[in-house]
Design an enzyme around this catalytic site. Structure first.
Site, PDB file in Angstrom:
ATOM      1  N   ARG A   1      42.065 -35.610  36.085  1.00 26.49           N
ATOM      2  CA  ARG A   1      42.918 -36.356  35.154  1.00 26.49           C
ATOM      3  C   ARG A   1      43.519 -37.610  35.784  1.00 26.49           C
ATOM      4  O   ARG A   1      44.147 -38.418  35.106  1.00 26.49           O
ATOM      5  CB  ARG A   1      44.033 -35.455  34.607  1.00 26.49           C
TER       6      ARG A   1
ATOM      7  N   TYR B   1      44.957 -48.792   9.937  1.00 23.14           N
ATOM      8  CA  TYR B   1      44.018 -47.671   9.969  1.00 23.14           C
ATOM      9  C   TYR B   1      44.774 -46.384   9.663  1.00 23.14           C
ATOM     10  O   TYR B   1      45.827 -46.137  10.252  1.00 23.14           O
ATOM     11  CB  TYR B   1      43.387 -47.623  11.360  1.00 23.14           C
TER      12      TYR B   1
ATOM     13  N   ASP C   1      45.858 -53.896  17.136  1.00 25.26           N
ATOM     14  CA  ASP C   1      44.606 -53.143  17.052  1.00 25.26           C
ATOM     15  C   ASP C   1      43.520 -54.168  16.741  1.00 25.26           C
ATOM     16  O   ASP C   1      43.440 -54.698  15.638  1.00 25.26           O
ATOM     17  CB  ASP C   1      44.715 -52.085  15.943  1.00 25.26           C
TER      18      ASP C   1
ATOM     19  N   LYS D   1      33.555 -48.047  18.269  1.00 22.93           N
ATOM     20  CA  LYS D   1      32.980 -48.935  17.270  1.00 22.93           C
ATOM     21  C   LYS D   1      32.065 -49.979  17.925  1.00 22.93           C
ATOM     22  O   LYS D   1      31.085 -49.612  18.514  1.00 22.93           O
ATOM     23  CB  LYS D   1      34.110 -49.563  16.448  1.00 22.93           C
TER      24      LYS D   1
HETATM   25  C1  LIG Z   1      38.129 -46.150  14.331  1.00 22.11           C
HETATM   26  C2  LIG Z   1      39.371 -46.918  14.421  1.00 22.11           C
HETATM   27  C3  LIG Z   1      40.490 -46.399  15.088  1.00 22.11           C
HETATM   28  C4  LIG Z   1      40.496 -45.021  15.700  1.00 22.11           C
HETATM   29  O1  LIG Z   1      39.587 -44.893  16.753  1.00 22.11           O
HETATM   30  P1  LIG Z   1      38.811 -43.515  17.089  1.00 22.11           P
HETATM   31  O2  LIG Z   1      37.980 -43.913  18.256  1.00 22.11           O
HETATM   32  O3  LIG Z   1      38.045 -43.125  15.875  1.00 22.11           O
HETATM   33  O4  LIG Z   1      39.855 -42.503  17.426  1.00 22.11           O
HETATM   34  C5  LIG Z   1      41.628 -47.180  15.147  1.00 22.11           C
HETATM   35  N1  LIG Z   1      41.675 -48.409  14.566  1.00 22.11           N
HETATM   36  C6  LIG Z   1      40.617 -48.933  13.922  1.00 22.11           C
HETATM   37  C7  LIG Z   1      40.731 -50.290  13.317  1.00 22.11           C
HETATM   38  C8  LIG Z   1      39.433 -48.208  13.826  1.00 22.11           C
HETATM   39  O5  LIG Z   1      38.384 -48.736  13.170  1.00 22.11           O
END
Ligand SMILES: *Cc1c(COP(=O)(O)O)cnc(C)c1O
Length: 384
Positions: free
Chosen positions: A56, A107, A178, A203
């Site tokens: 960790r 999100y 984000d 993503k």
């Molecule tokens: C997918 C996504 C998240 C969350 O990420 P995960 O890897 O699915 O936990 C947060 N913000 C946005 C804009 C996303 O598209």
């Protein structure tokens, strides 16, 4: 920048362009006989005594990915098991009883985190319209932090990051962006003075729909140390194989994104002229409501996400999406393959007021003509 646990990566020159950084950063330094790639470090423990004692504490494969992600966003990266575990760690920066300004269009998983913390009386959430910069700034008074999501999911709203960050700095408020939809190749919030960037590496950065991973990129070292300690204490660590695959995916980000983006722009223009399409959201379209902000915040392009409303019922919209052959009817985004879904299939999106036939389209790198004929024939099959 790495978090200093792994000094052995190839140095990144300050004059390199970001597409070169995606290819070069996080490799072992180029000494005779060095491997080309940082190995997948499969170990839960380490021989005493170094900074790495237990699994960790850190991992060489995370380190390589963090080196690249930190260089790309211009800060210090810490990786987590998913985007949401990264967001959970960021939320913990808010002092007990503090106030967080959050756009209603954030999100839904991120909003869930804040709603849960609010229900535990851990903090107060102030919901605002992320498209309304004046309302966002008005909500900053007495707040501790502001969350931005730019470009936002699924309505493709661009936050006026430079203006909001400036107003927040004046009030000593923590600024978080984000930046998942934009990727560091299209938007660098830390350059606008933001404190923290969230990337869902799941993503576009990973890019192949084969892993979940998140990253927090911090401008300041104390924030980065907080993230490393949070990951250690709460245990939301990425897998070494996932980190390796994410970096392998990142190597081709620039070419994947260029292709997704040019496909997205072309499809957005054609959808706009299609008689059965009510509305198209893509910030790079000349008459999109987000154009003015997009030109300042994302001058190099608006990426591979778009959304559109079909002039029909939700049921028929679903039939259209089920008739597609190249584009896959599935959630998530950012992979090489095109994915589409009607977002109001989820209650949270209906509650957030997302239009009932709005389809979120993650445009892949397939041939644009094949994508277009797939869309056109599915629409005419159901609606003609
Ligand atoms: C997918 C996504 C998240 C969350 O990420 P995960 O890897 O699915 O936990 C947060 N913000 C946005 C804009 C996303 O598209």
């Amino acid at each position: 920048m790495s978090n200093n646990q792994y000094p052995e990566f190839v140095p990144v020159e300050s004059n390199w362009n970001p597409d070169t950084v995606t290819v070069q950063a996080g490799r072992p330094s180029k000494v005779v006989g060095a491997p080309m790639n940082t190995p997948i470090a499969l170990s839960s423990t380490y021989v005493h005594t170094t900074d790495l004692g237990y699994g960790r504490d850190g991992n060489l494969s995370w380190g390589a990915l963090e080196e690249a992600l930190g260089q790309l966003d211009g800060g210090i990266a810490t990786t987590f098991s998913s985007g949401l575990s990264a967001a959970t760690a960021i939320a913990d920066l808010i002092p007990p009883g503090g106030t967080m300004v959050v756009p209603t269009s954030a999100y839904y998983g991120v909003k869930n985190i804040f709603a849960r913390l609010e229900s535990h009386e851990r903090l107060t959430v102030r919901l605002i319209d992320g498209d309304n910069t004046d309302a966002t700034i008005a909500a900053l008074e007495g707040a501790d932090a502001v969350w931005m999501e730019s470009i936002s999911n699924p309505t493709l709203v661009v936050s006026d990051i430079p203006v909001i960050v400036k107003a927040a700095k004046k009030r000593n408020i923590l600024t978080i962006v984000d930046s998942t939809f934009a990727t560091p190749l299209r938007q660098r919030p830390l350059d606008f003075g933001a404190d923290i960037v969230l990337q869902s590496v799941t993503k576009f950065l990973g890019g192949h729909s084969d892993l979940l991973l998140g990253a927090v990129i911090c401008k300041s070292n104390p924030h980065a140390q907080f993230m490393i300690k949070h990951r250690h204490d709460f245990g939301a660590i990425p897998g070494a194989l996932d980190a390796y695959l994410a970096l392998r995916g990142l190597r081709t980000l620039a070419v994947r994104l260029d292709r997704s983006e040019s496909n997205a722009l072309e499809l957005a223009k054609r959808l706009k002229n299609h008689p059965k399409i009510k509305k198209v959201n893509y910030p790079a379209l000349p008459d999109d409501s987000q154009q003015e902000k997009a030109k300042r915040v994302l001058p190099n392009g608006c990426g591979g996400m778009l959304s559109f409303e079909i002039d029909t019922t939700p049921e028929r919209t679903d039939q259209i999406l089920e008739s597609l052959k190249v584009i896959t009817h599935a959630t998530s985004l950012g992979g090489v393959e095109s994915l589409i879904e009607r977002r109001t299939r989820y209650e949270a999106e209906r509650e957030a007021g997302v239009p009932m036939t709005l389809c979120r389209f993650s445009v892949g790198i397939e041939n644009v003509e094949d994508l277009w004929s797939d869309l056109e024939s599915a629409i005419s099959k159901v609606l003609d």
